[in-house]
Design an enzyme around this catalytic site. Structure first.
Site, PDB file in Angstrom:
ATOM      1  N   GLY A 288      54.550 -58.526  17.242  1.00 61.27           N
ATOM      2  CA  GLY A 288      53.397 -57.633  17.322  1.00 61.27           C
ATOM      3  C   GLY A 288      53.744 -56.225  17.785  1.00 61.27           C
ATOM      4  O   GLY A 288      54.824 -55.963  18.317  1.00 61.27           O
TER       5      GLY A 288
ATOM      6  N   ARG B 106      96.701 -34.599 -37.191  1.00 61.30           N
ATOM      7  CA  ARG B 106      95.905 -35.600 -37.905  1.00 61.30           C
ATOM      8  C   ARG B 106      96.693 -36.035 -39.114  1.00 61.30           C
ATOM      9  O   ARG B 106      97.569 -35.297 -39.604  1.00 61.30           O
ATOM     10  CB  ARG B 106      94.543 -35.031 -38.314  1.00 61.30           C
ATOM     11  CG  ARG B 106      94.626 -33.834 -39.201  1.00 61.30           C
ATOM     12  CD  ARG B 106      93.272 -33.144 -39.362  1.00 61.30           C
ATOM     13  NE  ARG B 106      93.354 -32.045 -40.319  1.00 61.30           N
ATOM     14  CZ  ARG B 106      92.576 -30.990 -40.322  1.00 61.30           C
ATOM     15  NH1 ARG B 106      91.633 -30.859 -39.413  1.00 61.30           N
ATOM     16  NH2 ARG B 106      92.722 -30.060 -41.219  1.00 61.30           N
TER      17      ARG B 106
ATOM     18  N   ARG C  26      52.898 -58.025   3.262  1.00 59.98           N
ATOM     19  CA  ARG C  26      51.972 -57.750   2.157  1.00 59.98           C
ATOM     20  C   ARG C  26      52.650 -57.026   0.992  1.00 59.98           C
ATOM     21  O   ARG C  26      52.063 -56.880  -0.075  1.00 59.98           O
ATOM     22  CB  ARG C  26      50.773 -56.941   2.691  1.00 59.98           C
ATOM     23  CG  ARG C  26      49.827 -57.782   3.530  1.00 59.98           C
ATOM     24  CD  ARG C  26      48.865 -56.942   4.358  1.00 59.98           C
ATOM     25  NE  ARG C  26      49.441 -56.516   5.635  1.00 59.98           N
ATOM     26  CZ  ARG C  26      48.803 -55.790   6.551  1.00 59.98           C
ATOM     27  NH1 ARG C  26      47.564 -55.397   6.326  1.00 59.98           N
ATOM     28  NH2 ARG C  26      49.399 -55.454   7.688  1.00 59.98           N
TER      29      ARG C  26
ATOM     30  N   GLU D 119      41.110 -55.978  15.705  1.00 58.54           N
ATOM     31  CA  GLU D 119      41.734 -56.173  14.392  1.00 58.54           C
ATOM     32  C   GLU D 119      40.753 -56.889  13.473  1.00 58.54           C
ATOM     33  O   GLU D 119      39.937 -57.702  13.927  1.00 58.54           O
ATOM     34  CB  GLU D 119      43.021 -57.001  14.535  1.00 58.54           C
ATOM     35  CG  GLU D 119      44.127 -56.271  15.252  1.00 58.54           C
ATOM     36  CD  GLU D 119      44.383 -54.879  14.698  1.00 58.54           C
ATOM     37  OE1 GLU D 119      44.713 -54.761  13.501  1.00 58.54           O
ATOM     38  OE2 GLU D 119      44.229 -53.891  15.450  1.00 58.54           O
TER      39      GLU D 119
ATOM     40  N   ASN E  68      50.508 -50.805   3.455  1.00 60.62           N
ATOM     41  CA  ASN E  68      50.766 -52.213   3.747  1.00 60.62           C
ATOM     42  C   ASN E  68      51.138 -52.990   2.497  1.00 60.62           C
ATOM     43  O   ASN E  68      51.831 -53.996   2.566  1.00 60.62           O
ATOM     44  CB  ASN E  68      49.538 -52.854   4.390  1.00 60.62           C
ATOM     45  CG  ASN E  68      49.197 -52.171   5.705  1.00 60.62           C
ATOM     46  OD1 ASN E  68      50.039 -52.059   6.579  1.00 60.62           O
ATOM     47  ND2 ASN E  68      47.977 -51.680   5.817  1.00 60.62           N
TER      48      ASN E  68
HETATM   49  C1  UD1 Z   1      47.922 -51.643  12.802  1.00 60.38           C
HETATM   50  C2  UD1 Z   1      46.941 -51.686  13.977  1.00 60.38           C
HETATM   51  C3  UD1 Z   1      45.551 -51.428  13.417  1.00 60.38           C
HETATM   52  C4  UD1 Z   1      45.516 -50.075  12.723  1.00 60.38           C
HETATM   53  C5  UD1 Z   1      46.607 -49.980  11.651  1.00 60.38           C
HETATM   54  C6  UD1 Z   1      46.716 -48.546  11.183  1.00 60.38           C
HETATM   55  C7  UD1 Z   1      47.775 -53.282  15.641  1.00 60.38           C
HETATM   56  C8  UD1 Z   1      47.645 -54.641  16.205  1.00 60.38           C
HETATM   57  N1  UD1 Z   1      46.997 -52.977  14.602  1.00 60.38           N
HETATM   58  O1  UD1 Z   1      47.562 -52.682  11.912  1.00 60.38           O
HETATM   59  O2  UD1 Z   1      44.593 -51.438  14.464  1.00 60.38           O
HETATM   60  O3  UD1 Z   1      44.252 -49.875  12.128  1.00 60.38           O
HETATM   61  O4  UD1 Z   1      47.886 -50.360  12.200  1.00 60.38           O
HETATM   62  O5  UD1 Z   1      47.584 -48.400  10.103  1.00 60.38           O
HETATM   63  O6  UD1 Z   1      48.534 -52.501  16.158  1.00 60.38           O
HETATM   64  N2  UD1 Z   1      55.513 -53.434  13.701  1.00 60.38           N
HETATM   65  C9  UD1 Z   1      56.622 -53.636  14.507  1.00 60.38           C
HETATM   66  N3  UD1 Z   1      56.780 -54.834  15.114  1.00 60.38           N
HETATM   67  C10 UD1 Z   1      55.885 -55.840  14.978  1.00 60.38           C
HETATM   68  C11 UD1 Z   1      54.741 -55.634  14.172  1.00 60.38           C
HETATM   69  C12 UD1 Z   1      54.575 -54.404  13.540  1.00 60.38           C
HETATM   70  O7  UD1 Z   1      57.449 -52.742  14.664  1.00 60.38           O
HETATM   71  O8  UD1 Z   1      56.106 -56.904  15.575  1.00 60.38           O
HETATM   72  C13 UD1 Z   1      55.351 -52.113  13.030  1.00 60.38           C
HETATM   73  C14 UD1 Z   1      55.321 -52.198  11.519  1.00 60.38           C
HETATM   74  O9  UD1 Z   1      56.619 -52.009  10.974  1.00 60.38           O
HETATM   75  C15 UD1 Z   1      54.378 -51.060  11.147  1.00 60.38           C
HETATM   76  C16 UD1 Z   1      53.504 -50.888  12.369  1.00 60.38           C
HETATM   77  O10 UD1 Z   1      54.121 -51.578  13.427  1.00 60.38           O
HETATM   78  O11 UD1 Z   1      55.091 -49.852  10.931  1.00 60.38           O
HETATM   79  C17 UD1 Z   1      52.095 -51.437  12.148  1.00 60.38           C
HETATM   80  O12 UD1 Z   1      52.202 -52.813  11.801  1.00 60.38           O
HETATM   81  P1  UD1 Z   1      51.315 -53.446  10.664  1.00 60.38           P
HETATM   82  O13 UD1 Z   1      51.636 -54.870  10.567  1.00 60.38           O
HETATM   83  O14 UD1 Z   1      51.361 -52.619   9.440  1.00 60.38           O
HETATM   84  O15 UD1 Z   1      49.891 -53.310  11.365  1.00 60.38           O
HETATM   85  P2  UD1 Z   1      48.471 -53.196  10.683  1.00 60.38           P
HETATM   86  O16 UD1 Z   1      47.994 -54.536  10.312  1.00 60.38           O
HETATM   87  O17 UD1 Z   1      48.489 -52.178   9.623  1.00 60.38           O
HETATM   88 CA    CA Z   2      50.034 -50.928   8.652  1.00 59.46          CA
END
Ligand code: UD1
Ligand code: CA
Length: 465
Positions: free
Chosen positions: A80, A442, A15, A157, A230
């Site tokens: 994830g 100079r 995003r 989610e 995000n």
């Molecule tokens: C996540 C939560 C959501 C919560 C929100 C709070 C999940 C499924 N959802 O959503 O419930 O309300 O955070 O801010 O957990 N990341 C990894 N590996 C991955 C995916 C993500 O390390 O494969 C890390 C990202 O770098 C980030 C964090 O996990 O720092 C959260 O990931 P992000 O994609 O921002 O999740 P949200 O959609 O914000």
């Molecule tokens: Ca997030």
């Protein structure tokens, strides 16, 4: 009880809509400090035996950021948040203790809140404790699904929410404390059965409930703290809150900030009481400023030490040192390695690099000084240049106490001006000038009487008048 932390920092941050593949979302800076660093700072005072960051997308950049602050595990494919935690299993799996999990994109969490959550988890003998927030606009966050008795039964989610669930304002802040052993025991049970086809950490809430493990929650009263970054709108919103916190703490400690909305001060900056910061000023890095200074407007300071009672207006000073009672600017630039000693005055449009500028010396206008030592009470005339670079090598010059550098002097380094010596205005100095001597170098002037009339006539003829 042992306490561990895992910080999730492997995600791409789609995003953010960046075209680059070398920077992860958590390395985006606020006040020159990367997002994930704010999370690590909040965790630091908690007495954790291990802090592990999960890196993946753009991980080389993130690795440099967390170096010396946390251990690293790699999530090569981002499948994830649950899958990310699985990568820490070789380090933490099977250990007794509590594990706090934070996202690297929530820079506003405070140590106090994290500590409260850990305590609540331990005091209530929970197996999982979730930090929640209540937001007017819960869009983008996972929603907390509770049963009639107020027990958290699931986190859903947004993508997977029914219309009714979409209206829930209680959200998952993305911070959890788990019983470490149960966490790693249950992670293999996660399935990517959601719209994003990811292994969601949040699905462990359902699994813990099914197994009869104790799940609790704590509401974070200050909803600012739960803000996740995000996209770039949220990045700016988080930056504004962090700026506000830093400026407020400084003001309460005795620093005047004339326009806090328009003043940018990094989290490692120290400023003493009775210093006034005027608008448009940026202060970053490990800058330490004493008392009674007037800094700004529109001044940029980075990794610089400033003493007491200086007046610094419209300046750009990095990796340098300013002692006491100086007046600097407007429009002075110190690039690096500059020391401005007590009582010195450096006026408008001057640039310096690697200069030790002595006590009480003056450089009022339009000069460039590179790689030089300037003694005490030296006067640097307007338009002086210390030419320190021949295109290949850098050379050093020295000007002793009470010397007077005439306007428009070029000192071709290496050159030495002795104590009390003088360079005549407009000289190009290539040889040392001994103590109390004058150097003049100079072309001699020749005047041609009446020639100006001839010249002007020729010019008019040419224009046909
Ligand atoms: C996540 C939560 C959501 C919560 C929100 C709070 C999940 C499924 N959802 O959503 O419930 O309300 O955070 O801010 O957990 N990341 C990894 N590996 C991955 C995916 C993500 O390390 O494969 C890390 C990202 O770098 C980030 C964090 O996990 O720092 C959260 O990931 P992000 O994609 O921002 O999740 P949200 O959609 O914000
Ligand atoms: Ca997030």
């Amino acid at each position: 009880m042992n306490r561990y932390a895992i910080v999730l920092a492997a995600g791409k941050g789609s995003r953010m809509k960046s075209l680059r593949d070398d920077i992860s979302k958590v390395s985006y800076p606020i006040l020159k400090v990367p997002l994930v660093d704010y999370v690590l700072r909040s965790l630091k005072p908690l007495g954790l035996s291990r802090v592990i960051t999960v890196l993946g997308f753009g991980g080389e950049t993130s690795e440099k950021i967390v170096e010396g602050k946390a251990e690293v595990v790699w999530q090569r494919e981002q499948k994830g948040t649950g899958h990310a935690i699985m990568q820490a299993s070789p380090l933490l799996g099977g250990l007794e203790g509590s594990t706090i999990i934070c996202c690297g994109d929530t820079p506003l969490l405070t140590t106090q809140t994290l500590d409260d959550l850990l305590k609540k988890h331990e005091d209530s003998h929970n197996d999982l404790t979730i930090l929640t927030g209540i937001l007017d606009d819960p869009r983008g966050y996972g929603r907390i699904i509770e049963n009639g008795g107020g027990r958290v039964v699931a986190i859903r989610e947004q993508k997977d929410c029914s219309e009714e669930e979409n209206g829930i304002r209680k959200i998952n802040a993305g911070v959890y404390v788990f019983d470490n052993r149960l966490l790693f025991e249950c992670l293999p049970l996660l399935k990517p059965g959601n719209k994003a086809k990811e292994y969601y950490l949040t699905d462990l809430v359902g699994i813990f409930n099914e197994k009869g493990y104790r799940v609790g929650a704590m509401v974070c009263e200050d909803f600012d703290e739960t803000l996740g970054v995000n996209d770039r709108v949220q990045l700016a919103a988080a930056a504004k809150i962090i700026r506000g916190r830093i400026n407020r703490a400084l003001m309460l400690s005795g620093v005047s900030i004339e326009d806090p909305e328009n003043t940018y001060i990094g989290p490692d900056v120290e400023i003493g009481p009775d210093t006034v910061i005027a608008p448009g000023t940026h202060i970053y890095g490990h800058t330490k400023i004493g008392c009674g200074n007037h800094i700004g407007p529109s001044t940029y300071l980075e990794n610089t030490a400033i003493g007491n009672d200086n007046v610094i207006e419209f300046c750009h000073i990095t990796d340098s040192e300013v002692f006491n009672h100086t007046t600097l600017g407007p429009y002075f630039r110190a690039r690096k390695g500059v020391k401005v000693r007590d009582g010195a005055h450096i006026g408008n449009f001057n640039e310096m690099k690697n200069v030790d500028f002595g006590e009480g010396s003056k450089c009022a206008h339009l000069s460039y000084l590179g790689d030089s030592d300037i003694g005490k009470n030296v006067n640097v005339g307007c338009g002086t240049i210390v030419a320190n670079y021949d295109g290949v090598n850098k050379f050093h010059s020295k000007v002793d106490d009470n010397a007077f550098i005439g306007s428009g002097t070029i000192l071709i380094s290496p050159v030495h001006m002795g104590k009390g010596s003088l360079s005549a205005a407009g000289s190009t100095i290539t040889k040392d000038i001994e103590e109390d001597s004058m150097g003049i170098a100079r072309g001699r002037q020749e005047n041609k009487p009446g020639y100006a009339i001839t010249y002007h006539r020729k010019a008019l003829d040419k224009k046909g008048r």
